[in-house]
Design a protein around this motif. Structure first.
Motif, short mmCIF file in Angstrom:
data_model
loop_
_atom_site.label_atom_id
_atom_site.label_comp_id
_atom_site.label_asym_id
_atom_site.label_seq_id
_atom_site.Cartn_x
_atom_site.Cartn_y
_atom_site.Cartn_z
N HIS A 1 76.49 16.53 62.58
CA HIS A 1 75.51 16.39 61.29
C HIS A 1 76.34 17.54 60.38
O HIS A 1 75.53 17.73 59.13
CB HIS A 1 74.16 16.83 61.39
N ILE A 2 77.32 17.99 60.68
CA ILE A 2 77.96 19.07 59.78
C ILE A 2 78.49 18.93 58.35
O ILE A 2 79.31 17.51 58.11
CB ILE A 2 79.16 19.84 60.68
N GLY A 3 77.91 18.80 57.33
CA GLY A 3 78.68 18.26 56.34
C GLY A 3 79.86 19.03 54.93
O GLY A 3 80.26 20.34 55.91
N ASN A 4 80.14 18.80 54.54
CA ASN A 4 81.33 19.13 53.93
C ASN A 4 81.23 20.02 53.64
O ASN A 4 82.69 21.47 53.52
CB ASN A 4 81.88 17.89 52.25
N GLY A 5 80.39 20.99 52.85
CA GLY A 5 80.01 22.47 52.41
C GLY A 5 80.03 23.23 53.93
O GLY A 5 79.61 24.68 53.45
N ALA A 6 80.23 22.70 55.09
CA ALA A 6 79.88 23.42 56.24
C ALA A 6 81.49 24.45 56.17
O ALA A 6 81.57 25.76 56.83
CB ALA A 6 80.08 22.70 57.26
N LEU A 7 82.28 23.59 55.51
CA LEU A 7 83.55 24.88 55.57
C LEU A 7 83.85 25.24 53.80
O LEU A 7 84.25 25.17 53.33
CB LEU A 7 84.81 24.07 56.63
N THR A 8 83.97 26.72 54.16
CA THR A 8 84.75 27.37 52.64
C THR A 8 85.91 28.25 52.91
O THR A 8 85.78 28.70 53.64
CB THR A 8 83.04 28.39 52.08
N VAL A 9 86.96 27.32 52.24
CA VAL A 9 88.17 27.96 52.69
C VAL A 9 88.39 29.68 51.38
O VAL A 9 88.31 28.29 50.36
CB VAL A 9 89.31 27.49 52.93
N ASP A 10 89.48 30.20 52.16
CA ASP A 10 89.29 31.40 50.02
C ASP A 10 90.85 31.04 50.86
O ASP A 10 90.96 32.61 51.50
CB ASP A 10 88.41 32.24 49.98
N LYS A 11 91.59 30.51 50.57
CA LYS A 11 93.05 30.36 50.53
C LYS A 11 93.64 32.31 50.07
O LYS A 11 94.48 32.67 50.25
CB LYS A 11 94.26 29.79 49.57
N ALA A 12 92.98 32.36 48.88
CA ALA A 12 93.80 34.09 48.34
C ALA A 12 93.85 35.05 49.13
O ALA A 12 94.57 35.99 49.26
CB ALA A 12 93.15 33.93 47.09
N HIS A 13 92.84 35.10 49.39
CA HIS A 13 91.79 35.77 50.67
C HIS A 13 92.19 35.92 51.98
O HIS A 13 91.65 36.71 53.07
CB HIS A 13 90.89 36.54 50.26
N ASN A 14 92.79 34.40 52.58
CA ASN A 14 92.48 33.87 53.08
C ASN A 14 91.86 33.94 54.81
O ASN A 14 91.92 34.73 55.59
CB ASN A 14 94.41 34.87 54.10
N THR A 15 90.64 34.15 53.64
CA THR A 15 89.36 33.61 54.92
C THR A 15 89.01 32.48 54.63
O THR A 15 88.70 31.57 54.12
CB THR A 15 88.33 34.75 53.37
N VAL A 16 87.51 32.36 55.77
CA VAL A 16 87.26 30.68 55.79
C VAL A 16 85.72 31.23 56.51
O VAL A 16 85.01 32.74 57.01
CB VAL A 16 87.73 30.62 57.06
N THR A 17 84.84 30.35 55.87
CA THR A 17 83.98 30.46 56.67
C THR A 17 82.74 29.60 57.15
O THR A 17 83.51 28.32 56.07
CB THR A 17 82.26 31.07 55.68
N VAL A 18 82.40 29.30 58.30
CA VAL A 18 81.82 28.37 58.88
C VAL A 18 80.40 28.01 59.29
O VAL A 18 79.95 29.26 59.02
CB VAL A 18 82.78 28.03 59.96
N ARG A 19 79.82 26.94 58.31
CA ARG A 19 78.58 27.14 58.48
C ARG A 19 78.04 26.08 60.14
O ARG A 19 78.44 24.91 59.80
CB ARG A 19 77.77 26.93 57.27
N VAL A 20 77.44 26.31 60.96
CA VAL A 20 77.25 24.94 62.32
C VAL A 20 75.41 25.67 62.35
O VAL A 20 74.87 26.54 62.80
CB VAL A 20 77.68 25.31 63.21
N PRO A 21 74.92 24.63 63.25
CA PRO A 21 73.75 24.41 63.57
C PRO A 21 73.40 25.03 64.73
O PRO A 21 74.67 25.72 65.21
CB PRO A 21 73.56 23.43 63.89
N HIS A 22 72.43 26.05 65.32
CA HIS A 22 71.56 26.54 66.70
C HIS A 22 72.12 25.50 67.34
O HIS A 22 72.05 24.46 67.52
CB HIS A 22 70.48 27.03 66.74
N ALA A 23 72.12 26.34 69.24
CA ALA A 23 72.69 25.19 69.82
C ALA A 23 71.46 25.08 69.79
O ALA A 23 69.87 25.34 69.98
CB ALA A 23 73.34 26.59 71.20
#
Length: 228
Positions: free
Chosen positions: A118-140
């Motif tokens: 059920h992870i949506g499209n906004g769960a992954l945020t990529v910043d190519k300029a700074h070569n960083t990524v943020t992932v949002r996932v549900p708890h176990a």
């Protein structure tokens, strides 16, 4: 009233009680003899035992009802053991006649997983300029207890005379099922309070961080949703 009259009244009042006491003693003796005889029959060789049983497996073929695709990460698993001490007593009878106490050893496991379905499209945020990524996932979340029938068994059992006599003629599958249910529930409660889900969150965070860094990202941030 003379002494002889008093003695005679006492003897008359005691006479009706003696047949009742004798009848109770006779019943108890008969039950004990029957139980001893049944126990002796059980010890006979199978071909001599008139109450011997044979087992035949006539089960129907296994039918596949459905298949589900799983989109989750098994992040942790906990193994648990519990000793269930269940005692049942009769209100007006001693435990030697009516009552039962059972010690059941239950061994089982509980799995913790993170559901990615059920992870949506906004769960992954990529910043190519700074070569960083943020992932949002549900708890176990925790699976239901998986009690191992091969390592779960009745350790000890004490029964009154009436219970032993009744068990000879009929089995009580509900008793063993109750032990399995109690052991499973106690293990589930222990898993909920043992930090197994938190360990799964940590393992998931480590897995995603290592995987994304292997893809070339220098900074990886993993956050968890407030609700599972």
């Amino acid at each position: 009233m003379s002494h002889s009259d008093t003695t005679e009244d006492t003897q008359i009042s005691e006479r009706p009680r003696r047949p009742i006491l004798r009848a109770i003693v006779v019943v108890i003796v008969v039950i004990a003899l029957v139980y001893a005889g049944l126990q002796a029959v059980h010890k006979l060789p199978h071909w001599l035992n008139p109450f011997g049983e044979t087992t035949k497996d006539r089960s129907a073929p296994v039918v596949l009802n459905s298949i589900q695709n799983l989109s989750r990460y098994e992040a942790a698993s906990g193994n648990y053991q519990v000793v269930v001490d269940l005692e049942k007593d009769a209100k007006f009878l001693p435990s030697a006649l009516r009552g039962e106490r059972t010690l059941f050893v239950g061994n089982g496991s509980v799995d913790a997983y993170v559901d990615f379905s059920h992870i949506g499209n906004g769960a992954l945020t990529v910043d190519k300029a700074h070569n960083t990524v943020t992932v949002r996932v549900p708890h176990a979340q925790l699976e239901k207890t998986n009690l191992d029938p091969k390592r779960s068994y009745v350790f000890a059992r004490q029964r009154g005379l009436f219970d032993r006599f009744g068990d000879f003629f009929s089995s009580n599958p509900n008793q063993q099922q109750q032990m399995y249910v109690l052991a499973s529930q106690k293990i589930q409660d222990a898993a909920n309070s043992s930090g197994l889900a938190q360990r799964a969150d940590t393992n998931t965070q480590s897995m995603l961080t290592n995987m994304l860094k292997a893809l070339g990202f220098k900074t990886v941030t993993v956050t968890f949703a407030t609700s599972p």
